[in-house]
Design an enzyme around this catalytic site. Structure first.
Site, PDB file in Angstrom:
ATOM      1  N   ASP A 120       0.815  -1.121   0.141  1.00 22.43           N
ATOM      2  CA  ASP A 120      -0.184  -0.317   0.013  1.00 22.43           C
ATOM      3  C   ASP A 120       0.785   1.299  -0.030  1.00 22.43           C
ATOM      4  OD1 ASP A 120      -2.022   1.799   0.779  1.00 22.43           O
ATOM      5  OD2 ASP A 120      -2.991   1.491   2.234  1.00 22.43           O
ATOM      6  N   TYR A 130      -7.780  16.751 -10.102  1.00 20.54           N
ATOM      7  CA  TYR A 130      -7.314  15.206 -10.975  1.00 20.54           C
ATOM      8  C   TYR A 130      -6.916  16.469 -12.083  1.00 20.54           C
ATOM      9  CZ  TYR A 130      -7.116  12.008 -14.321  1.00 20.54           C
ATOM     10  OH  TYR A 130      -6.666  10.841 -15.237  1.00 20.54           O
ATOM     11  N   LYS A 141      -1.942  16.244 -11.726  1.00 21.87           N
ATOM     12  CA  LYS A 141      -1.647  15.362 -12.945  1.00 21.87           C
ATOM     13  C   LYS A 141      -0.321  16.318 -13.467  1.00 21.87           C
ATOM     14  CE  LYS A 141      -3.171  10.997 -13.429  1.00 21.87           C
ATOM     15  NZ  LYS A 141      -2.471   9.941 -13.821  1.00 21.87           N
ATOM     16  N   THR A 178      -8.503   0.054 -20.001  1.00 18.00           N
ATOM     17  CA  THR A 178      -9.124  -0.574 -18.800  1.00 18.00           C
ATOM     18  C   THR A 178     -10.110  -1.505 -18.570  1.00 18.00           C
ATOM     19  OG1 THR A 178      -9.110   1.353 -18.216  1.00 18.00           O
ATOM     20  CG2 THR A 178      -7.599   0.797 -18.327  1.00 18.00           C
TER      21      THR A 178
END
Length: 288
Positions: free
Chosen positions: A74, A177, A181, A212
């Protein structure tokens, strides 16, 4: 089949499924030993309802001609990340040629039935979205890079790849997001500056729309966009091509696009297709 990365050692974070799995497979095709990290060790136990385990990915890497090694980790826990790097140091006599920072967080709302890109604005999103993307994503990339860099510096070579996305350059793909990024891109550029004297490269890599497990679960949402999509392995082939390029230092610090690298290096997707660059597709009025 040519295996230019035979003898090379790679670490791909967040590789139970999706892009991370594809990167691991692409490196496996090229003959690398690939350490595959993630949290899922048994089907049905993932944090999101999608198939895939680290052992399954590692087995496929081996089947393709590399050597896959699954390690549960993790990456929100720095000590677990440190343990992975120390294991690589011990088992590979200090060798680590490629680090691919792919692990990410904050995607749960695509799969848990609460939302699917329906929010009216960032003020409607939970603050936890930001925290997950920056802790399980940006910070995890930074920590893995900082712990891996000494192994590469000691050898005078290596490649760090941050898997990013064109959301970093756009205003309409979410505040959290896009900011996360963009942070990954800036991180790669700054790391490249500090690593250049040591012969180690760092880049940011954009896939296009990738088929995906999560994307295909919502295939109807993407519709015509899937005509210019990429398999996860396509991204892996881009990473493998970079890792095998003796002139990769010339690209250090850059934001690269998988489809553009395919044209430069001469590889195709698993079905022989040559997807258009995400920038070209966007400029043409359609999504990647």
């Amino acid at each position: 089949m040519s295996r230019p990365l035979t003898g090379a050692v790679a670490l791909v974070t967040g590789a139970s499924r999706g892009v991370g799995k594809g990167v691991a497979l692409g490196l496996g095709e090229a003959g690398a030993t690939v350490y595959v990290t993630g949290r899922t060790v048994a089907e049905g136990e993932a944090a999101i309802p999608l198939p895939g385990t680290i052992d399954g990915t590692a087995d496929e890497v081996t089947r393709l001609g590399g050597r896959g090694i699954a390690v549960r980790c993790d990456h929100r826990d720095d000590e677990q990340t440190r343990a992975v790097i120390e294991r690589i140091r011990a088992e590979q006599h200090g060798r680590l040629d490629v680090l691919v920072n792919n692990v990410w967080g904050g995607y749960e709302h695509f799969h848990d039935g609460t939302e699917f890109w329906t929010e009216a604005g960032f003020w409607a999103a939970p603050f936890s979205r930001w925290d997950k993307m920056f802790s399980a994503g940006v910070r995890a990339h930074y920590v893995a890079s900082a712990l891996s860099a000494p192994l590469m510096i000691a050898r005078g070579s290596g490649l760090i790849v941050n898997i990013s996305f064109i959301a970093a350059e756009k205003d309409d793909m979410g505040v959290a997001y896009g900011a996360a990024k963009a942070a990954c891109d800036r991180m790669a550029r700054a790391m490249a500056h500090e690593l250049r004297p040591h012969g180690v490269a760092a880049v940011s890599l954009y896939p296009g729309l990738v088929r995906t497990e999560g994307v295909m679960k919502h295939a109807s949402f993407f519709g015509e966009q899937l005509k210019n999509s990429e398999s996860p392995t396509f991204i892996g082939r881009a990473v493998a091509a970079l890792a095998a390029d003796p002139g990769v230092m010339q690209k250090s610090g850059a934001v690269l696009i998988a489809a553009e690298l395919a044209r430069e290096y001469g590889f195709t997707d698993v079905d022989g297709a040559q997807p258009r660059s995400i920038r070209e597709a966007d400029a043409g009025g359609s999504a990647p």
